[in-house]
Design a protein around this motif. Sequence first.
Motif, PDB file in Angstrom:
ATOM      1  N   ALA A  44     -24.282  32.317 -16.032  1.00 21.16           N
ATOM      2  CA  ALA A  44     -24.425  32.348 -14.573  1.00 21.16           C
ATOM      3  C   ALA A  44     -25.852  32.716 -14.181  1.00 21.16           C
ATOM      4  O   ALA A  44     -26.492  32.007 -13.389  1.00 21.16           O
ATOM      5  CB  ALA A  44     -23.433  33.343 -13.968  1.00 21.16           C
ATOM      6  N   PHE A  45     -26.365  33.786 -14.730  1.00 18.16           N
ATOM      7  CA  PHE A  45     -27.689  34.282 -14.340  1.00 18.16           C
ATOM      8  C   PHE A  45     -28.774  33.243 -14.576  1.00 18.16           C
ATOM      9  O   PHE A  45     -29.584  32.961 -13.689  1.00 18.16           O
ATOM     10  CB  PHE A  45     -28.010  35.569 -15.123  1.00 18.16           C
ATOM     11  N   HIS A  46     -28.801  32.642 -15.766  1.00 13.32           N
ATOM     12  CA  HIS A  46     -29.903  31.736 -16.116  1.00 13.32           C
ATOM     13  C   HIS A  46     -29.737  30.326 -15.547  1.00 13.32           C
ATOM     14  O   HIS A  46     -30.706  29.574 -15.468  1.00 13.32           O
ATOM     15  CB  HIS A  46     -30.093  31.707 -17.628  1.00 13.32           C
ATOM     16  N   SER A  47     -28.517  29.971 -15.124  1.00 15.36           N
ATOM     17  CA  SER A  47     -28.314  28.666 -14.488  1.00 15.36           C
ATOM     18  C   SER A  47     -28.484  28.736 -12.975  1.00 15.36           C
ATOM     19  O   SER A  47     -28.646  27.704 -12.320  1.00 15.36           O
ATOM     20  CB  SER A  47     -26.908  28.136 -14.794  1.00 15.36           C
ATOM     21  N   GLY A  48     -28.392  29.943 -12.432  1.00 12.71           N
ATOM     22  CA  GLY A  48     -28.423  30.096 -10.986  1.00 12.71           C
ATOM     23  C   GLY A  48     -27.090  29.785 -10.328  1.00 12.71           C
ATOM     24  O   GLY A  48     -26.974  29.831  -9.106  1.00 12.71           O
ATOM     25  N   MET A  49     -26.074  29.474 -11.133  1.00 12.11           N
ATOM     26  CA  MET A  49     -24.746  29.223 -10.580  1.00 12.11           C
ATOM     27  C   MET A  49     -24.032  30.561 -10.388  1.00 12.11           C
ATOM     28  O   MET A  49     -24.247  31.494 -11.153  1.00 12.11           O
ATOM     29  CB  MET A  49     -23.918  28.348 -11.523  1.00 12.11           C
ATOM     30  N   ASP A  50     -23.181  30.626  -9.386  1.00 13.25           N
ATOM     31  CA  ASP A  50     -22.285  31.773  -9.240  1.00 13.25           C
ATOM     32  C   ASP A  50     -21.005  31.426  -9.982  1.00 13.25           C
ATOM     33  O   ASP A  50     -20.425  30.353  -9.755  1.00 13.25           O
ATOM     34  CB  ASP A  50     -21.979  32.061  -7.774  1.00 13.25           C
ATOM     35  N   ILE A  51     -20.589  32.296 -10.878  1.00 10.95           N
ATOM     36  CA  ILE A  51     -19.402  32.033 -11.698  1.00 10.95           C
ATOM     37  C   ILE A  51     -18.481  33.246 -11.657  1.00 10.95           C
ATOM     38  O   ILE A  51     -18.893  34.359 -11.970  1.00 10.95           O
ATOM     39  CB  ILE A  51     -19.787  31.728 -13.163  1.00 10.95           C
ATOM     40  N   ASN A  52     -17.238  32.996 -11.266  1.00 14.31           N
ATOM     41  CA  ASN A  52     -16.184  34.005 -11.333  1.00 14.31           C
ATOM     42  C   ASN A  52     -15.118  33.497 -12.285  1.00 14.31           C
ATOM     43  O   ASN A  52     -14.649  32.361 -12.138  1.00 14.31           O
ATOM     44  CB  ASN A  52     -15.563  34.257  -9.959  1.00 14.31           C
ATOM     45  N   VAL A  53     -14.744  34.325 -13.259  1.00 12.84           N
ATOM     46  CA  VAL A  53     -13.709  33.959 -14.228  1.00 12.84           C
ATOM     47  C   VAL A  53     -12.789  35.153 -14.426  1.00 12.84           C
ATOM     48  O   VAL A  53     -13.252  36.267 -14.667  1.00 12.84           O
ATOM     49  CB  VAL A  53     -14.307  33.573 -15.605  1.00 12.84           C
ATOM     50  N   VAL A  54     -11.484  34.896 -14.303  1.00 11.60           N
ATOM     51  CA  VAL A  54     -10.472  35.886 -14.652  1.00 11.60           C
ATOM     52  C   VAL A  54      -9.512  35.205 -15.609  1.00 11.60           C
ATOM     53  O   VAL A  54      -9.021  34.106 -15.335  1.00 11.60           O
ATOM     54  CB  VAL A  54      -9.706  36.413 -13.421  1.00 11.60           C
ATOM     55  N   CYS A  55      -9.270  35.837 -16.752  1.00  8.67           N
ATOM     56  CA  CYS A  55      -8.348  35.277 -17.730  1.00  8.67           C
ATOM     57  C   CYS A  55      -7.403  36.369 -18.225  1.00  8.67           C
ATOM     58  O   CYS A  55      -7.842  37.455 -18.604  1.00  8.67           O
ATOM     59  CB  CYS A  55      -9.105  34.684 -18.916  1.00  8.67           C
ATOM     60  N   GLU A  56      -6.123  36.043 -18.196  1.00  7.08           N
ATOM     61  CA  GLU A  56      -5.106  36.864 -18.847  1.00  7.08           C
ATOM     62  C   GLU A  56      -4.564  36.013 -19.984  1.00  7.08           C
ATOM     63  O   GLU A  56      -3.911  34.996 -19.741  1.00  7.08           O
ATOM     64  CB  GLU A  56      -3.987  37.212 -17.865  1.00  7.08           C
TER      65      GLU A  56
END
Length: 192
Positions: A44-56
């Motif tokens: 996320a940081f180096h691409s400039g994309m905002d990424i949210n991930v939740v996994c169970e």
Amino acid sequence: MRVAEINRETLETKVAVKLTVDGTGKSSIQTGVGFLDHMLTLLAFHSGMDINVVCEGDLYVDDHHSVEDIGLALGQALKNALGDKKGIKRYSSLFIPMDESLCRIALDISNRPTFVYNVPFTREKIGNIDTQNFKEFLKSFVNEARITLHIDVLYGENDHHKIEAVFKALARAIKEAVTVTSNKLPSSKGVL
């Protein structure tokens, strides 16, 4: 705005992903696999994309199902967020060092999933993730994003540095390839 949300639920995992291509590099990552959280934060940081991930996931079995399904969901989110891909730069190739390790990546947002992976590891695990599952994550991501991705770690000694170079290189390649540079579809065929 190029944004997508994916929810994937199986008998093994429950994954929710939100991806904003034109973000600021913010992330909220909760996979249950600490080192993967670290890599996705870097992505996320180096691409400039905002990424949210939740996994169970069924981590009592091992990390494979979670890692693979997160790759699938993240790849699908990127594909959906890019829409018709009109005006994107499409290609990127670069070298990224991480201390003594050097990674080369070539990327084509082609709508033709192809994956070449040359990343040698000496350890079976980094943190709580099996090193073989990085390939599963990336292959799943490529197949769902429908991109061509070649990854070569040319040299390095530390496995942590090798895979960190991979994720940073992937991030920078995505950032370049998704940049809008025109109002035309980047294909001589007229379709991607």
